[in-house]
Design an enzyme around this catalytic site. Structure first.
Site, PDB file in Angstrom:
ATOM      1  N   ASP A 142       0.856  -1.194   0.000  1.00 15.29           N
ATOM      2  CA  ASP A 142       0.000   0.000   0.000  1.00 15.29           C
ATOM      3  C   ASP A 142       0.893   1.247   0.000  1.00 15.29           C
ATOM      4  O   ASP A 142       1.804   1.366   0.833  1.00 15.29           O
ATOM      5  CB  ASP A 142      -0.853  -0.056   1.288  1.00 15.29           C
ATOM      6  CG  ASP A 142      -1.948   0.985   1.315  1.00 15.29           C
ATOM      7  OD1 ASP A 142      -2.423   1.382   0.237  1.00 15.29           O
ATOM      8  OD2 ASP A 142      -2.343   1.378   2.436  1.00 15.29           O
ATOM      9  N   GLY A 199      -8.862   5.666   1.262  1.00 13.50           N
ATOM     10  CA  GLY A 199      -9.543   6.501   2.256  1.00 13.50           C
ATOM     11  C   GLY A 199     -11.016   6.195   2.380  1.00 13.50           C
ATOM     12  O   GLY A 199     -11.845   7.101   2.525  1.00 13.50           O
TER      13      GLY A 199
HETATM   14  P1  13P Z   1      -8.864   4.817   5.604  1.00 13.96           P
HETATM   15  O1  13P Z   1      -8.021   5.709   6.450  1.00 13.96           O
HETATM   16  O2  13P Z   1     -10.122   5.501   5.183  1.00 13.96           O
HETATM   17  O3  13P Z   1      -9.132   3.497   6.235  1.00 13.96           O
HETATM   18  O4  13P Z   1      -8.045   4.550   4.248  1.00 13.96           O
HETATM   19  C1  13P Z   1      -7.219   3.429   4.105  1.00 13.96           C
HETATM   20  C2  13P Z   1      -6.392   3.492   2.876  1.00 13.96           C
HETATM   21  O5  13P Z   1      -6.659   4.180   1.921  1.00 13.96           O
HETATM   22  C3  13P Z   1      -5.186   2.647   2.854  1.00 13.96           C
HETATM   23  O6  13P Z   1      -4.417   2.878   1.716  1.00 13.96           O
HETATM   24  O1  G3H Z   2      -3.309   4.951   3.646  1.00 13.55           O
HETATM   25  C1  G3H Z   2      -2.705   4.660   4.655  1.00 13.55           C
HETATM   26  C2  G3H Z   2      -3.043   3.450   5.422  1.00 13.55           C
HETATM   27  O2  G3H Z   2      -4.107   3.695   6.313  1.00 13.55           O
HETATM   28  C3  G3H Z   2      -1.830   2.912   6.107  1.00 13.55           C
HETATM   29  O3  G3H Z   2      -1.506   3.692   7.189  1.00 13.55           O
HETATM   30  O4  G3H Z   2       0.869   4.265   6.816  1.00 13.55           O
HETATM   31  O5  G3H Z   2      -0.160   4.377   9.097  1.00 13.55           O
HETATM   32  O6  G3H Z   2       0.288   2.177   8.010  1.00 13.55           O
HETATM   33  P1  G3H Z   2      -0.024   3.629   7.820  1.00 13.55           P
HETATM   34 ZN    ZN Z   3      -4.538   4.851   0.929  1.00  9.12          ZN
END
Ligand code: 13P
Ligand code: G3H
Ligand code: ZN
Length: 312
Positions: free
Chosen positions: A83, A215
């Site tokens: 991610d 998000g």
């Molecule tokens: P949230 O903060 O809305 O859970 O978004 C997660 C996300 O986009 C991880 O990449």
């Molecule tokens: O988009 C971000 C995700 O919620 C991951 O969050 O970078 O704190 O692990 P993090």
């Molecule tokens: Zn994200």
């Protein structure tokens, strides 16, 4: 079933009018809560690891925990996804570690530079049988150590998407249509509304192409209240209405990212547990209900929001 890429998953999701859940994993209980719900609901799933999660758990543990989930849940397809990869080096390192999908997020860079970096990642990833998610547009909120203010966020420009996808060869595209990272997405008292017009324009320009929403936590108010009732302080935490995510999943959106909701469920449950059992100190005692609540939350997402239950 071994780890898979998201190629087949997204094709089925696009044609079937549903989205696959992409849940962030940081520890064993989260991996278990998510995958137990997916196994019981026969849902495909994407387990995603951020750069921060990789730094927290180190590069080996989360991969091995996801591999354990693959062994425990042989009936469902599981993708291991990076991610918000911030560079070619981070993406390469994950590909070399066995991830089946990576995101290169160069969305904060100028358009031409975003294309250049994304293209470089795509070349390496495709040579190794790995798929790539890229991003155009800038979501507000905090991800890893980058904090994008509301003023610096901007929606995806539909007129850019065709050229971007053609030049980079990416396999899916994250777009900004009003979602944001974290637990404070909209101002209290306002009416949250995603820009479905932008989603529609993007999908007209990229027919059949999988779109990703980041998000996308909905910030369940029962967990916000639970946190606040047991010593926490999260006033005005508001998320994306679940009905709007369900609508997006019926359109070109094939992957919906959820992290904050899992954090809220875990934190609320543990806070309540400690309040009710001040003498307990065995982590298994408070992590067990936290894992159970993550599982029920994920089940709800699969069935009522994503529409992917029974699609494994
Ligand atoms: P949230 O903060 O809305 O859970 O978004 C997660 C996300 O986009 C991880 O990449
Ligand atoms: O988009 C971000 C995700 O919620 C991951 O969050 O970078 O704190 O692990 P993090
Ligand atoms: Zn994200």
């Amino acid at each position: 079933m071994a780890l898979v890429t998201s190629t087949e998953m997204f094709k089925k999701a696009y044609d079937g009018g549903y989205a696959v859940g992409a849940f962030n994993v940081n520890n064993m209980e989260i991996v278990q809560g998510i995958t137990e719900a997916c196994r019981e609901e026969k849902a495909p799933v994407i387990l995603q690891v951020s750069k921060g999660a990789r730094a927290y758990a180190n590069r080996t543990y989360l991969v091995k925990m996801v591999e354990a989930a693959v062994i425990e849940c042989p009936e469902i397809p599981i993708v291991l996804h990076l991610d918000h990869g911030d560079s070619f080096e981070t993406c390469k390192s994950c590909i070399d570690d066995g991830f089946t999908s990576v995101m290169i997020d160069a969305s904060s860079k100028p358009f031409a530079e975003n294309i250049e970096i994304t293209k470089q990642v795509v070349e390496y990833a495709h040579d190794h049988g790995v798929v790539v998610e890229a991003e155009l547009g800038a979501l507000a909120g905090v991800e890893d150590d980058v904090n994008v203010s509301a003023e610096n966020s901007h929606y995806t420009r539909p007129e850019e998407v065709e050229e971007f996808v053609a030049k980079t060869g990416c396999d899916s595209l994250a777009i900004a249509i009003g979602t944001s990272h974290g637990a404070y997405k909209f101002k209290p008292g306002t009416n949250p509304q995603l820009r479905f017009d932008i989603l529609e324009e993007v999908s007209k320009k990229l027919p059949g192409f999988p779109i990703v929403l980041h998000g996308s936590s909905s910030v369940p108010q029962n967990y916000v209240e639970m946190i606040n009732a047991h010593g926490g302080k999260m006033p005005g935490a508001i998320g994306v209405p679940e009905e709007q995510l369900r609508e997006a999943a019926k359109l070109a959106v094939c992957k919906i990212n959820i992290d904050s909701d899992l954090r809220l469920a875990m934190t609320g449950t543990i806070r309540q547990y400690f309040d009710e059992h001040p003498d307990h100190f065995d982590p298994r005692q408070y992590l067990k209900p936290a894992r159970a609540n993550i599982k029920e939350l994920v089940r709800h997402k699969l069935v009522d929001v994503l529409g992917c239950a029974g699609k494994a």
